[in-house]
Design a protein around this motif. Structure first.
Motif, PDB file in Angstrom:
ATOM      1  N   PHE A   1       0.770  -1.184  -0.163  1.00 17.68           N
ATOM      2  CA  PHE A   1       0.032  -0.162  -0.062  1.00 17.68           C
ATOM      3  C   PHE A   1       0.892   1.332   0.062  1.00 17.68           C
ATOM      4  CE2 PHE A   1       0.608  -0.569   4.518  1.00 17.68           C
ATOM      5  CZ  PHE A   1       0.946   0.588   5.026  1.00 17.68           C
ATOM      6  N   VAL A   2       2.238   1.165   0.642  1.00 20.38           N
ATOM      7  CA  VAL A   2       3.029   2.237   0.430  1.00 20.38           C
ATOM      8  C   VAL A   2       3.450   2.420  -0.923  1.00 20.38           C
ATOM      9  CG1 VAL A   2       5.284   3.277   1.350  1.00 20.38           C
ATOM     10  CG2 VAL A   2       3.741   1.998   3.086  1.00 20.38           C
ATOM     11  N   SER A   3       3.893   1.526  -1.598  1.00 15.54           N
ATOM     12  CA  SER A   3       4.276   1.802  -2.914  1.00 15.54           C
ATOM     13  C   SER A   3       3.129   2.182  -3.713  1.00 15.54           C
ATOM     14  CB  SER A   3       4.920   0.389  -3.428  1.00 15.54           C
ATOM     15  OG  SER A   3       3.938  -0.762  -3.578  1.00 15.54           O
TER      16      SER A   3
ATOM     17  N   LEU B   1       2.667   5.855  -3.268  1.00 16.46           N
ATOM     18  CA  LEU B   1       3.944   6.645  -3.771  1.00 16.46           C
ATOM     19  C   LEU B   1       3.452   6.554  -5.469  1.00 16.46           C
ATOM     20  CD1 LEU B   1       6.728   5.459  -1.918  1.00 16.46           C
ATOM     21  CD2 LEU B   1       5.713   7.474  -1.611  1.00 16.46           C
ATOM     22  N   LEU B   2       3.165   5.686  -6.155  1.00 20.62           N
ATOM     23  CA  LEU B   2       3.128   5.510  -7.304  1.00 20.62           C
ATOM     24  C   LEU B   2       1.630   6.793  -8.069  1.00 20.62           C
ATOM     25  CD1 LEU B   2       3.654   1.865  -8.625  1.00 20.62           C
ATOM     26  CD2 LEU B   2       5.214   4.118  -8.887  1.00 20.62           C
ATOM     27  N   ILE B   3       0.754   6.455  -6.997  1.00 21.58           N
ATOM     28  CA  ILE B   3      -0.457   7.450  -7.484  1.00 21.58           C
ATOM     29  C   ILE B   3       0.016   8.953  -7.199  1.00 21.58           C
ATOM     30  CG2 ILE B   3      -2.760   8.075  -6.428  1.00 21.58           C
ATOM     31  CD1 ILE B   3      -3.286   5.316  -5.546  1.00 21.58           C
ATOM     32  N   LEU B   4       0.792   9.365  -6.007  1.00 21.87           N
ATOM     33  CA  LEU B   4       1.393  10.557  -5.635  1.00 21.87           C
ATOM     34  C   LEU B   4       2.172  11.092  -6.955  1.00 21.87           C
ATOM     35  CD1 LEU B   4       1.685  12.992  -3.664  1.00 21.87           C
ATOM     36  CD2 LEU B   4       3.452  11.787  -3.026  1.00 21.87           C
ATOM     37  N   ILE B   5       3.011  10.225  -7.517  1.00 25.93           N
ATOM     38  CA  ILE B   5       4.033  10.558  -8.505  1.00 25.93           C
ATOM     39  C   ILE B   5       3.308  10.710  -9.695  1.00 25.93           C
ATOM     40  CG2 ILE B   5       6.119  10.168  -9.822  1.00 25.93           C
ATOM     41  CD1 ILE B   5       7.283   8.964  -7.306  1.00 25.93           C
ATOM     42  N   PHE B   6       2.797   9.544 -10.309  1.00 22.25           N
ATOM     43  CA  PHE B   6       2.358   9.578 -11.715  1.00 22.25           C
ATOM     44  C   PHE B   6       0.826  10.081 -12.019  1.00 22.25           C
ATOM     45  CE2 PHE B   6       5.476   6.093 -11.397  1.00 22.25           C
ATOM     46  CZ  PHE B   6       6.429   6.554 -12.505  1.00 22.25           C
TER      47      PHE B   6
ATOM     48  N   VAL C   1       2.602  -1.884  -9.533  1.00 19.73           N
ATOM     49  CA  VAL C   1       2.769  -2.208  -8.236  1.00 19.73           C
ATOM     50  C   VAL C   1       2.964  -3.698  -8.101  1.00 19.73           C
ATOM     51  CG1 VAL C   1       2.081  -2.294  -5.828  1.00 19.73           C
ATOM     52  CG2 VAL C   1       1.597  -0.118  -7.242  1.00 19.73           C
ATOM     53  N   LEU C   2       1.998  -4.668  -8.482  1.00 23.59           N
ATOM     54  CA  LEU C   2       2.326  -6.099  -8.577  1.00 23.59           C
ATOM     55  C   LEU C   2       3.298  -6.733  -9.076  1.00 23.59           C
ATOM     56  CD1 LEU C   2      -1.583  -6.888  -9.372  1.00 23.59           C
ATOM     57  CD2 LEU C   2      -0.545  -6.917  -6.870  1.00 23.59           C
ATOM     58  N   SER C   3       3.673  -5.948 -10.208  1.00 28.00           N
ATOM     59  CA  SER C   3       4.908  -6.548 -11.144  1.00 28.00           C
ATOM     60  C   SER C   3       6.164  -6.459 -10.152  1.00 28.00           C
ATOM     61  CB  SER C   3       5.094  -5.899 -12.397  1.00 28.00           C
ATOM     62  OG  SER C   3       3.955  -6.127 -13.078  1.00 28.00           O
ATOM     63  N   LEU C   4       6.205  -5.131  -9.542  1.00 25.75           N
ATOM     64  CA  LEU C   4       7.487  -4.795  -8.815  1.00 25.75           C
ATOM     65  C   LEU C   4       7.619  -5.916  -7.593  1.00 25.75           C
ATOM     66  CD1 LEU C   4       7.200  -1.048  -8.401  1.00 25.75           C
ATOM     67  CD2 LEU C   4       8.760  -2.367  -9.824  1.00 25.75           C
ATOM     68  N   VAL C   5       6.759  -6.297  -6.878  1.00 24.79           N
ATOM     69  CA  VAL C   5       6.441  -7.220  -5.798  1.00 24.79           C
ATOM     70  C   VAL C   5       6.889  -8.652  -6.465  1.00 24.79           C
ATOM     71  CG1 VAL C   5       5.163  -8.068  -3.849  1.00 24.79           C
ATOM     72  CG2 VAL C   5       5.168  -5.702  -4.568  1.00 24.79           C
TER      73      VAL C   5
ATOM     74  N   VAL D   1      -8.080  -2.603  -3.344  1.00 23.33           N
ATOM     75  CA  VAL D   1      -8.951  -1.571  -2.486  1.00 23.33           C
ATOM     76  C   VAL D   1      -8.162  -0.290  -2.648  1.00 23.33           C
ATOM     77  CG1 VAL D   1      -9.298  -0.717  -0.067  1.00 23.33           C
ATOM     78  CG2 VAL D   1      -9.537  -3.053  -0.776  1.00 23.33           C
ATOM     79  N   VAL D   2      -6.885  -0.187  -2.689  1.00 23.66           N
ATOM     80  CA  VAL D   2      -6.211   1.019  -2.847  1.00 23.66           C
ATOM     81  C   VAL D   2      -6.503   1.733  -4.348  1.00 23.66           C
ATOM     82  CG1 VAL D   2      -3.940   2.322  -3.212  1.00 23.66           C
ATOM     83  CG2 VAL D   2      -4.279   0.694  -1.475  1.00 23.66           C
ATOM     84  N   PHE D   3      -6.697   0.961  -5.321  1.00 24.06           N
ATOM     85  CA  PHE D   3      -6.894   1.445  -6.653  1.00 24.06           C
ATOM     86  C   PHE D   3      -8.441   1.432  -7.004  1.00 24.06           C
ATOM     87  CE2 PHE D   3      -2.361   0.643  -6.917  1.00 24.06           C
ATOM     88  CZ  PHE D   3      -1.952   1.702  -7.479  1.00 24.06           C
ATOM     89  N   ASN D   4      -9.110   0.873  -6.112  1.00 29.55           N
ATOM     90  CA  ASN D   4     -10.538   0.812  -6.474  1.00 29.55           C
ATOM     91  C   ASN D   4     -10.840  -0.216  -7.563  1.00 29.55           C
ATOM     92  OD1 ASN D   4     -13.320   1.365  -5.718  1.00 29.55           O
ATOM     93  ND2 ASN D   4     -13.405   2.710  -7.533  1.00 29.55           N
ATOM     94  N   TYR D   5     -10.067  -1.269  -7.637  1.00 32.68           N
ATOM     95  CA  TYR D   5     -10.061  -2.269  -8.710  1.00 32.68           C
ATOM     96  C   TYR D   5     -11.151  -3.303  -8.339  1.00 32.68           C
ATOM     97  CZ  TYR D   5      -8.757  -5.286 -12.538  1.00 32.68           C
ATOM     98  OH  TYR D   5      -8.477  -5.922 -13.698  1.00 32.68           O
ATOM     99  N   PRO D   6     -12.034  -3.455  -9.522  1.00 31.08           N
ATOM    100  CA  PRO D   6     -13.209  -4.351  -9.301  1.00 31.08           C
ATOM    101  C   PRO D   6     -12.676  -5.990  -9.382  1.00 31.08           C
ATOM    102  CG  PRO D   6     -13.377  -3.432 -11.252  1.00 31.08           C
ATOM    103  CD  PRO D   6     -12.126  -2.532 -10.673  1.00 31.08           C
ATOM    104  N   GLY D   7     -11.878  -6.291  -8.573  1.00 31.03           N
ATOM    105  CA  GLY D   7     -11.785  -7.878  -8.670  1.00 31.03           C
ATOM    106  C   GLY D   7     -12.159  -8.586  -7.450  1.00 31.03           C
ATOM    107  N   LEU D   8     -11.778  -9.539  -7.330  1.00 35.04           N
ATOM    108  CA  LEU D   8     -12.263 -10.698  -6.372  1.00 35.04           C
ATOM    109  C   LEU D   8     -11.876 -10.130  -5.096  1.00 35.04           C
ATOM    110  CD1 LEU D   8     -11.389 -14.355  -7.364  1.00 35.04           C
ATOM    111  CD2 LEU D   8     -13.639 -13.075  -7.202  1.00 35.04           C
ATOM    112  N   GLY D   9     -10.649  -9.582  -4.638  1.00 32.07           N
ATOM    113  CA  GLY D   9     -10.402  -9.008  -3.306  1.00 32.07           C
ATOM    114  C   GLY D   9     -11.105  -7.977  -2.866  1.00 32.07           C
ATOM    115  N   ARG D  10     -11.407  -7.237  -3.893  1.00 35.60           N
ATOM    116  CA  ARG D  10     -12.427  -5.897  -3.384  1.00 35.60           C
ATOM    117  C   ARG D  10     -13.838  -6.503  -3.124  1.00 35.60           C
ATOM    118  NH1 ARG D  10     -12.732  -0.399  -3.574  1.00 35.60           N
ATOM    119  NH2 ARG D  10     -14.462   0.159  -2.481  1.00 35.60           N
ATOM    120  N   LEU D  11     -14.230  -7.512  -3.938  1.00 29.94           N
ATOM    121  CA  LEU D  11     -15.599  -7.962  -3.783  1.00 29.94           C
ATOM    122  C   LEU D  11     -15.645  -8.723  -2.347  1.00 29.94           C
ATOM    123  CD1 LEU D  11     -18.467  -8.949  -4.484  1.00 29.94           C
ATOM    124  CD2 LEU D  11     -17.368 -10.619  -5.577  1.00 29.94           C
ATOM    125  N   MET D  12     -14.440  -9.436  -1.681  1.00 28.07           N
ATOM    126  CA  MET D  12     -14.571  -9.886  -0.514  1.00 28.07           C
ATOM    127  C   MET D  12     -14.502  -9.154   0.407  1.00 28.07           C
ATOM    128  SD  MET D  12     -13.615 -12.739   1.161  1.00 28.07           S
ATOM    129  CE  MET D  12     -12.727 -13.874   0.487  1.00 28.07           C
TER     130      MET D  12
END
Length: 319
Positions: free
Chosen positions: A146-148, A151-156, A188-192, A260-271
Motif C-alpha cells: 500500500f505504501v508503494s 507513492l505511485l499514485i502521488l507521483i504518476f 505495483v504487483l509486477s515490482l513485488v 482496495v487502494v486502486f478501487n479495482y473491481p476484482g475478487l479481493g475488493r468483492l471480498m
C-alpha cells in the motif's frame, strides 16, 4: 508416470473437498445466519426471519445444504447472495475475469523481467549489476504494497498527471476499457512479484553454476555461453515454476490491498465489500474459488516440474 499423475490429481481433488468442507463449516458456526444479517438492520421479527430461512432453505439440515452447495459449485452454481435474489456466479464471474486480467498483465511484465534479472545477477554475482538490482529488489520486498501504491499514485497521477490514480470502470466492462487505469496496479504487483522471483532465480543460478557438472564442462572447454544456455539455465530455472505458480495464486486471491487502494473491481475488493455487508454466501464462494485456484495451480506446477525434470520422473517411476 501415469500412476503418479493420477495420484497427484486425486490428492488435489481431496484437498479441494476438505477445503470446501472447512469453509462451509466455518460459515455455519458463525453467530447468526444469512437472514439475521440481511434483516437485522430492519429489526425483523420472528415471522420474517422464519420466512427468510424458508426462502433460502436455511431450515434444512446442514449436511443437505452442504451437499447441495458442493454439488452446485462443481457445476458452477454457487447459489444466491444474502438477498436471496442475486446469483453469486454472476457477481463473482465479472470479478474473477477482472482479477485474471490483472494477474495476466502483472505476470506478463513481472515474470520475464524477473527471470532476466535473476539470470543476470546470478551470472555476475557480487558485481555492479548484481549489487544494483539486488538492492532494488530488497527495497521492493520490504516496502509494503500500500505504501508503494500510494507513492505511485502521488507521483504518476497527482504530480505528473500521466496515469489515473483509481479505477472507475465498472466490473462488467470489457477488458479493453480498463486501460490505462490498470497500469498502476500492474506496476505495483509486477515490482513485488519481480523482486521475489528474481531473488529465487539468482540463488538457483549461483548454485547451478557452482555444481560439479558445470565445472566439468568448463574444464572440458565447452564455450561459456553454450554451457550457460544449454546446461546451466534449464536446471536453474526449474525451481522458478513453483514460485511462479504460487505467485499466480497469490495474484488471484491475495491482492486485496492493491484492489482496495486502486478501487479495482476484482475478487479481493468483492471480498472486502461482502464482509462489510455481511454477505457470507459470497464470502464463502470466494474463499472456495481462491482455495481451488491455489490447489489447481500448485498441482499444475508440480506436474510441470516433474515432466521437465528427468530425475523426478525416474524417482517416481521407481517408487
Amino acid at each position: 508416470m501415469l500412476f503418479m499423475l493420477i495420484r497427484r490429481v486425486f490428492l488435489g481433488l481431496v484437498t479441494v473437498c476438505l477445503v470446501s468442507l472447512i469453509i462451509f463449516a466455518g460459515v455455519e458456526i458463525l453467530p447468526g445466519d444469512a437472514c439475521t444479517q440481511y434483516l437485522g438492520e430492519y429489526q425483523a421479527d420472528d415471522e420474517l426471519l422464519a420466512q427468510c430461512r424458508k426462502d433460502l432453505d436455511l431450515n434444512r439440515p446442514a449436511i443437505d445444504r452442504f451437499s447441495e452447495w458442493a454439488g452446485g459449485a462443481v457445476t458452477g452454481d454457487l447459489g444466491l447472495a444474502v438477498d436471496g435474489k442475486t446469483e453469486i456466479s454472476k457477481i463473482v464471474g465479472d470479478r474473477l475475469k477482472n482479477s485474471l486480467l490483472l494477474a495476466l498483465c502483472a505476470m506478463g511484465v513481472g515474470v520475464p523481467l524477473a527471470l532476466f534479472l535473476g539470470v543476470i545477477t546470478g551470472l555476475w554475482r557480487d558485481r555492479l549489476p548484481d549489487l544494483f538490482v539486488s538492492t532494488l529488489a530488497i527495497f521492493a520486498m520490504t516496502i509494503p504494497e500500500f505504501v508503494s501504491a500510494t507513492l505511485l499514485i502521488l507521483i504518476f497521477s497527482i504530480w505528473l498527471g500521466w496515469l489515473p490514480g483509481i479505477v472507475l470502470t465498472s466490473a462488467s466492462a470489457p477488458a479493453s476499457e480498463f486501460f490505462p487505469e490498470i497500469l498502476l496496479p500492474v506496476i505495483v504487483l509486477s515490482l513485488v512479484m519481480c523482486a521475489h522471483i528474481m531473488r529465487m532465480v539468482r540463488s538457483s543460478v549461483i548454485e547451478v553454476m557452482a555444481s560439479d557438472y558445470v565445472q566439468m564442462a568448463t574444464l572440458k572447454g565447452v564455450p561459456y555461453w553454450q554451457m550457460v544456455f544449454r546446461h546451466a539455465l534449464p536446471n536453474a530455472l526449474l525451481p522458478a515454476i513453483n514460485v511462479v505458480a504460487l505467485t499466480i495464486a497469490w495474484l488471484l486471491g491475495g491482492v486485496v490491498v492493491i484492489e482496495v487502494v486502486f478501487n479495482y473491481p476484482g475478487l479481493g475488493r468483492l471480498m472486502i465489500d461482502s464482509i462489510s455487508d455481511r454477505d457470507l454466501p459470497v464470502v464463502q464462494s470466494i474463499a472456495l474459488i481462491v482455495a481451488s485456484v491455489y490447489v489447481c495451480v500448485n498441482l499444475a506446477a508440480d506436474l510441470l516440474t516433474m515432466i521437465a525434470n528427468p530425475k523426478l520422473r525416474t524417482m517416481y517411476t521407481r517408487n
